[in-house]
Design a protein around this motif. Structure first.
Motif, mmCIF file in Angstrom:
data_model
loop_
_atom_site.group_PDB
_atom_site.id
_atom_site.type_symbol
_atom_site.label_atom_id
_atom_site.label_comp_id
_atom_site.label_asym_id
_atom_site.label_seq_id
_atom_site.Cartn_x
_atom_site.Cartn_y
_atom_site.Cartn_z
ATOM 1 N N VAL A 145 -19.285 13.545 -14.769
ATOM 2 C CA VAL A 145 -20.402 14.483 -14.597
ATOM 3 C C VAL A 145 -20.051 15.531 -13.541
ATOM 4 O O VAL A 145 -20.274 16.731 -13.739
ATOM 5 C CB VAL A 145 -21.709 13.738 -14.237
ATOM 6 N N ASP A 146 -19.499 15.094 -12.417
ATOM 7 C CA ASP A 146 -19.104 16.047 -11.367
ATOM 8 C C ASP A 146 -18.042 17.020 -11.869
ATOM 9 O O ASP A 146 -18.120 18.223 -11.617
ATOM 10 C CB ASP A 146 -18.577 15.296 -10.139
ATOM 11 N N VAL A 147 -17.036 16.481 -12.566
ATOM 12 C CA VAL A 147 -15.970 17.345 -13.075
ATOM 13 C C VAL A 147 -16.524 18.304 -14.123
ATOM 14 O O VAL A 147 -16.152 19.476 -14.157
ATOM 15 C CB VAL A 147 -14.808 16.499 -13.644
ATOM 16 N N TYR A 148 -17.444 17.812 -14.959
ATOM 17 C CA TYR A 148 -18.034 18.669 -15.991
ATOM 18 C C TYR A 148 -18.796 19.838 -15.364
ATOM 19 O O TYR A 148 -18.681 20.983 -15.819
ATOM 20 C CB TYR A 148 -18.958 17.851 -16.888
ATOM 21 N N GLU A 149 -19.561 19.579 -14.312
ATOM 22 C CA GLU A 149 -20.282 20.652 -13.624
ATOM 23 C C GLU A 149 -19.305 21.692 -13.078
ATOM 24 O O GLU A 149 -19.540 22.897 -13.195
ATOM 25 C CB GLU A 149 -21.134 20.077 -12.501
ATOM 26 N N ASN A 150 -18.203 21.227 -12.504
ATOM 27 C CA ASN A 150 -17.203 22.152 -11.983
ATOM 28 C C ASN A 150 -16.464 22.869 -13.108
ATOM 29 O O ASN A 150 -16.078 24.028 -12.955
ATOM 30 C CB ASN A 150 -16.218 21.420 -11.068
#
Length: 185
Positions: A145-150
């Motif tokens: 999720v964090d990587v997707y947001e970035n």
């Protein structure tokens, strides 16, 4: 544990690759892949794409579409692969190589293969690594999720053409992926 995180374009071209180790349980954050494992990782990840596409284009869930987070999808020898699919058909693949003692392959503190400090306690009372345990799946999902947001912030840049298979070279994106890895894995 050692990890290899790869972002693949819809045409299966690697857009971003990052290797790291766990920062939990006394880990130093350095990947401990042997040279043979490091050479095999791209092949292992690409072989998992058949399963990804089977799930992606197979029967949909009750919501009418396939989920973005596919959880643990494949295993090759002692490597576990998890996947996240974006709306633009870009695949995030995470190859996890637990320490041999976390797999129960050595007696005591044997030092072979990937030796970064790991999350051996997640597999239950026995200390063995379990990729399907709720705590492990939650940590991997939060990382994705964090990587997707970035990722979304990166591809919104008008100077980045993701459709052309342009490789992500941004040091800011790499640092944010490393920070997410340190936080969750």
């Amino acid at each position: 544990m050692s990890y290899n995180f790869t972002i693949l374009s819809p045409l299966d071209v690697p857009l971003f690759t990052h290797e790291f180790g766990t920062s939990r349980s006394g880990g130093d954050g350095i990947a401990r892949f042997t040279s043979t494992e490091r050479a095999q990782n791209p092949f292992i990840l690409h072989s998992a794409l058949d399963i990804v596409e089977e799930v992606q284009w197979g029967p949909s869930s009750t919501s009418g579409s396939a989920p973005m987070y596919l959880k643990h999808i494949d295993k090759y020898q002692n490597n576990f692969i998890s996947c996240w699919i974006t709306g633009g058909n870009v695949r995030f693949l995470l190859l996890t190589r637990p320490r041999d003692e976390a797999l129960g392959l050595t007696q005591g503190g044997g030092q072979r293969g990937s030796l970064a400090g790991g999350r051996a306690g997640l597999g239950g009372g026995s200390g063995l690594y379990n990729p399907t345990s709720p705590a492990t799946e939650e940590a991997v999902k939060n990382f994705f999720v964090d990587v997707y947001e970035n990722w979304v912030k990166t591809i919104m840049n008008p100077f980045f053409a993701v459709g052309n298979g342009e490789v992500v070279k941004s040091p800011v994106f790499r640092a944010r992926v490393a920070a997410a890895a340190k936080k969750y894995l």
